[in-house]
Scaffold this motif. Structure first.
Motif, mmCIF file in Angstrom:
data_model
loop_
_atom_site.group_PDB
_atom_site.id
_atom_site.type_symbol
_atom_site.label_atom_id
_atom_site.label_comp_id
_atom_site.label_asym_id
_atom_site.label_seq_id
_atom_site.Cartn_x
_atom_site.Cartn_y
_atom_site.Cartn_z
ATOM 1 N N ILE A 15 0.834 -1.210 0.000
ATOM 2 C CA ILE A 15 0.000 0.000 0.000
ATOM 3 C C ILE A 15 0.865 1.256 0.000
ATOM 4 O O ILE A 15 0.626 2.198 -0.767
ATOM 5 C CB ILE A 15 -0.946 -0.012 1.221
ATOM 6 C CG1 ILE A 15 -1.974 -1.136 1.091
ATOM 7 C CG2 ILE A 15 -1.660 1.334 1.364
ATOM 8 C CD1 ILE A 15 -2.782 -1.385 2.351
ATOM 9 N N ILE A 16 1.881 1.268 0.854
ATOM 10 C CA ILE A 16 2.770 2.432 0.937
ATOM 11 C C ILE A 16 3.470 2.679 -0.392
ATOM 12 O O ILE A 16 3.533 3.812 -0.892
ATOM 13 C CB ILE A 16 3.795 2.250 2.078
ATOM 14 C CG1 ILE A 16 3.075 2.257 3.436
ATOM 15 C CG2 ILE A 16 4.854 3.349 2.036
ATOM 16 C CD1 ILE A 16 3.974 1.894 4.595
ATOM 17 N N LEU A 17 4.000 1.608 -0.988
ATOM 18 C CA LEU A 17 4.683 1.747 -2.274
ATOM 19 C C LEU A 17 3.724 2.220 -3.359
ATOM 20 O O LEU A 17 4.088 3.034 -4.214
ATOM 21 C CB LEU A 17 5.321 0.415 -2.667
ATOM 22 C CG LEU A 17 6.500 -0.057 -1.811
ATOM 23 C CD1 LEU A 17 6.952 -1.443 -2.249
ATOM 24 C CD2 LEU A 17 7.656 0.936 -1.888
ATOM 25 N N GLY A 18 2.496 1.725 -3.309
ATOM 26 C CA GLY A 18 1.503 2.164 -4.287
ATOM 27 C C GLY A 18 1.168 3.636 -4.144
ATOM 28 O O GLY A 18 1.038 4.370 -5.138
ATOM 29 N N LEU A 19 1.032 4.096 -2.903
ATOM 30 C CA LEU A 19 0.739 5.520 -2.670
ATOM 31 C C LEU A 19 1.922 6.394 -3.078
ATOM 32 O O LEU A 19 1.733 7.489 -3.623
ATOM 33 C CB LEU A 19 0.389 5.737 -1.196
ATOM 34 C CG LEU A 19 -0.912 5.081 -0.706
ATOM 35 C CD1 LEU A 19 -1.098 5.296 0.789
ATOM 36 C CD2 LEU A 19 -2.120 5.624 -1.469
ATOM 37 N N ILE A 20 3.126 5.915 -2.827
ATOM 38 C CA ILE A 20 4.312 6.669 -3.253
ATOM 39 C C ILE A 20 4.352 6.777 -4.774
ATOM 40 O O ILE A 20 4.611 7.858 -5.335
ATOM 41 C CB ILE A 20 5.591 6.007 -2.718
ATOM 42 C CG1 ILE A 20 5.662 6.143 -1.193
ATOM 43 C CG2 ILE A 20 6.836 6.627 -3.361
ATOM 44 C CD1 ILE A 20 6.812 5.368 -0.563
ATOM 45 N N ALA A 21 4.097 5.655 -5.443
ATOM 46 C CA ALA A 21 4.085 5.674 -6.909
ATOM 47 C C ALA A 21 2.996 6.598 -7.436
ATOM 48 O O ALA A 21 3.200 7.327 -8.423
ATOM 49 C CB ALA A 21 3.886 4.255 -7.436
ATOM 50 N N SER A 43 0.876 18.096 -10.649
ATOM 51 C CA SER A 43 -0.026 18.305 -9.509
ATOM 52 C C SER A 43 0.710 18.067 -8.204
ATOM 53 O O SER A 43 1.759 17.413 -8.166
ATOM 54 C CB SER A 43 -1.232 17.356 -9.608
ATOM 55 O OG SER A 43 -1.982 17.590 -10.781
ATOM 56 N N ASN A 44 0.158 18.613 -7.153
ATOM 57 C CA ASN A 44 0.737 18.465 -5.824
ATOM 58 C C ASN A 44 0.199 17.182 -5.192
ATOM 59 O O ASN A 44 -0.999 17.072 -4.917
ATOM 60 C CB ASN A 44 0.360 19.668 -4.961
ATOM 61 C CG ASN A 44 1.084 19.658 -3.615
ATOM 62 O OD1 ASN A 44 1.402 18.602 -3.084
ATOM 63 N ND2 ASN A 44 1.356 20.843 -3.088
ATOM 64 N N PRO A 45 1.059 16.190 -4.951
ATOM 65 C CA PRO A 45 0.566 14.920 -4.396
ATOM 66 C C PRO A 45 -0.018 15.060 -2.996
ATOM 67 O O PRO A 45 -0.940 14.327 -2.635
ATOM 68 C CB PRO A 45 1.806 14.020 -4.397
ATOM 69 C CG PRO A 45 2.973 14.958 -4.459
ATOM 70 C CD PRO A 45 2.506 16.154 -5.221
ATOM 71 N N TYR A 90 -3.760 13.701 -2.298
ATOM 72 C CA TYR A 90 -4.153 12.699 -1.307
ATOM 73 C C TYR A 90 -5.025 13.311 -0.214
ATOM 74 O O TYR A 90 -5.909 12.634 0.327
ATOM 75 C CB TYR A 90 -2.911 12.056 -0.698
ATOM 76 C CG TYR A 90 -2.285 11.011 -1.588
ATOM 77 C CD1 TYR A 90 -3.055 9.980 -2.112
ATOM 78 C CD2 TYR A 90 -0.936 11.056 -1.911
ATOM 79 C CE1 TYR A 90 -2.497 9.016 -2.938
ATOM 80 C CE2 TYR A 90 -0.358 10.085 -2.737
ATOM 81 C CZ TYR A 90 -1.157 9.083 -3.245
ATOM 82 O OH TYR A 90 -0.594 8.125 -4.062
ATOM 83 N N LEU A 91 -4.788 14.566 0.101
ATOM 84 C CA LEU A 91 -5.625 15.233 1.104
ATOM 85 C C LEU A 91 -7.074 15.266 0.647
ATOM 86 O O LEU A 91 -7.990 14.907 1.398
ATOM 87 C CB LEU A 91 -5.103 16.657 1.347
ATOM 88 C CG LEU A 91 -5.863 17.480 2.388
ATOM 89 C CD1 LEU A 91 -5.753 16.825 3.765
ATOM 90 C CD2 LEU A 91 -5.349 18.910 2.434
ATOM 91 N N GLY A 108 1.887 9.245 -5.900
ATOM 92 C CA GLY A 108 2.385 10.610 -5.693
ATOM 93 C C GLY A 108 3.352 11.025 -6.777
ATOM 94 O O GLY A 108 3.347 12.174 -7.234
ATOM 95 N N ILE A 109 4.213 10.095 -7.206
ATOM 96 C CA ILE A 109 5.154 10.408 -8.285
ATOM 97 C C ILE A 109 4.399 10.708 -9.580
ATOM 98 O O ILE A 109 4.750 11.641 -10.324
ATOM 99 C CB ILE A 109 6.130 9.230 -8.479
ATOM 100 C CG1 ILE A 109 7.021 9.087 -7.240
ATOM 101 C CG2 ILE A 109 6.992 9.435 -9.728
ATOM 102 C CD1 ILE A 109 7.905 7.850 -7.265
ATOM 103 N N LEU A 110 3.350 9.951 -9.842
ATOM 104 C CA LEU A 110 2.537 10.208 -11.040
ATOM 105 C C LEU A 110 1.893 11.595 -10.978
ATOM 106 O O LEU A 110 1.811 12.299 -11.991
ATOM 107 C CB LEU A 110 1.455 9.132 -11.176
ATOM 108 C CG LEU A 110 1.925 7.745 -11.596
ATOM 109 C CD1 LEU A 110 0.752 6.762 -11.595
ATOM 110 C CD2 LEU A 110 2.560 7.786 -12.978
ATOM 111 N N MET A 111 1.430 11.986 -9.784
ATOM 112 C CA MET A 111 0.857 13.323 -9.632
ATOM 113 C C MET A 111 1.894 14.398 -9.940
ATOM 114 O O MET A 111 1.592 15.412 -10.584
ATOM 115 C CB MET A 111 0.304 13.493 -8.217
ATOM 116 C CG MET A 111 -0.903 12.641 -7.893
ATOM 117 S SD MET A 111 -1.507 12.946 -6.206
ATOM 118 C CE MET A 111 -2.570 11.542 -5.940
#
Length: 358
Positions: free
Chosen positions: A11-17, A27-29, A33-34, A19-22
């Motif tokens: 899950i953490i790695l997916g959210l990090i990835a 866009s501001n990751p 996510y907020l 964020g990188i896509l954002m």
């Protein structure tokens, strides 16, 4: 515990990835996510909608996980959902009993419809070793066209031929006290049925002889047969239970989150159940929390898109990345083991040997 750690890392790695896509699209990751989590959890109404979105995923995740335990890959949850939802809708539109009896009949009809739709793939697997992936995919499309024919032919809506008549209030899982408690949310009794299903499935898998035999067949079919277990019977029974759980997902979707069944749509929750099961490590409790996570991502997507320029498809991308990391759990486990091995070797204290001592 190991599976839990691997899922959290995925899950953490997916959210990090994500964020990188954002960042790559400008866009501001952090804002992304907020707004994503605000869209799913900002107030009691949004929390209710998130739980309602997650409810069918709990059932389909349990369905896939239960089949996995017997070494079967039930990819037909979408078709079993459709037939379960169709059976429940037919009962709700046909009979006029008191609400408790009618809802029990609908739940049983959905359970039975999904189970019977999974029976043929189970028989083909047990008797002729026909691969269940092929047979369940074909059953999905048979279900699709069955609903396509029956709904307009027998339960056509008043204004649209592409959907059934609207279920009366007595035939839906929505109840006033939940709607009021969650300030107009479409949460319904399906979430309670899902929790009961999680408890029952966990009990069957972990505390019964049937659960032990199913796991034994999944680990090694030939060894289980040599030990005197009824392998073919367990395969068929596993598919029946798996299909019944998917049928309950249809009840939750078409008589809970919605009040009609539409034609021309193969519910995506059936395929999402594969991802939920994988992320939940094929355990009932893990499936429940994985479904909640997916519900958060799906529910918050619209709000994130409304507040930013981040496309809603990004949530699906994040889910796909999370599942990718969950699927490569063996690699994550190796990294964890190597880390702990390196750390342990550094902590080994070599005692000093005093010179001159005999």
């Amino acid at each position: 515990m190991r599976n839990f750690i691997v899922s959290i890392i995925a899950i953490i790695l997916g959210l990090i990835a994500g964020g990188i896509l954002m960042l790559l699209i400008g866009s501001n990751p952090i804002d992304g996510y907020l707004y994503l989590f605000q869209g799913a959890l900002k107030n009691i109404s949004r929390i209710g909608d998130t739980l309602a979105t997650a409810t069918p995923l709990v059932f389909t995740g349990l369905s896939v996980a239960f089949a996995f335990r017997t070494g079967l890959f039930n990819i037909g949850a979408s078709g079993q959902m459709l037939i379960g939802g169709l059976c429940a809708t037919a009962v709700g539109l046909t009979y006029d009993f008191s609400r408790p009896i009618l809802l029990l009949m609908m739940i049983f009809a959905g359970l039975l419809g999904g189970a019977l739709w999974a029976l043929l793939p189970g028989l083909l697997k047990a008797k002729f070793n026909v691969h269940e992936v092929v047979s369940t995919i074909m059953m999905n499309w048979i279900a699709y066209w069955t609903v396509y024919y029956i709904v307009p032919g027998y339960f056509k809506g008043e204004f649209l031929e592409t959907e059934s008549k609207k279920l009366p209030d007595a035939a839906t899982l929505k109840v006033p006290f939940l709607t009021e408690m969650f300030q107009g949310s479409y949460i319904n009794l399906g979430i309670f049925i899902a929790v009961i299903a999680v408890i029952i499935v966990a009990f069957i898998i972990n505390k019964t002889t049937l659960g032990f035999e199913l796991k034994a067949v999944g680990f090694n079919r030939h060894a289980a047969e040599y030990a005197g277990m009824h392998v073919n019977r367990n395969i068929i029974l596993s598919m029946l239970i798996s299909g019944g759980l998917a049928g309950l997902a249809g009840v939750a979707l078409y008589a809970g989150n919605a009040s009609t069944i539409q034609i021309g749509i193969l519910p995506s929750a059936g395929y999402d159940g594969i991802a939920v099961s994988l992320l939940g490590a094929n355990t009932p409790v893990g499936v429940f929390f994985a479904a909640i996570l997916f519900g958060i991502l799906y529910s918050g997507t619209g709000f994130m898109n409304a507040m930013t320029e981040i496309p809603p498809e990004l949530a699906n991308t994040i889910i796909a990345i999370i599942i990718y990391f969950a699927a490569t759990s063996i690699l994550i486990e190796r990294v964890i083991k190597r880390f702990w091995k390196t750390r342990s070797s550094k902590e080994v204290v070599v005692p000093d040997v005093k010179k001159g001592e005999s």
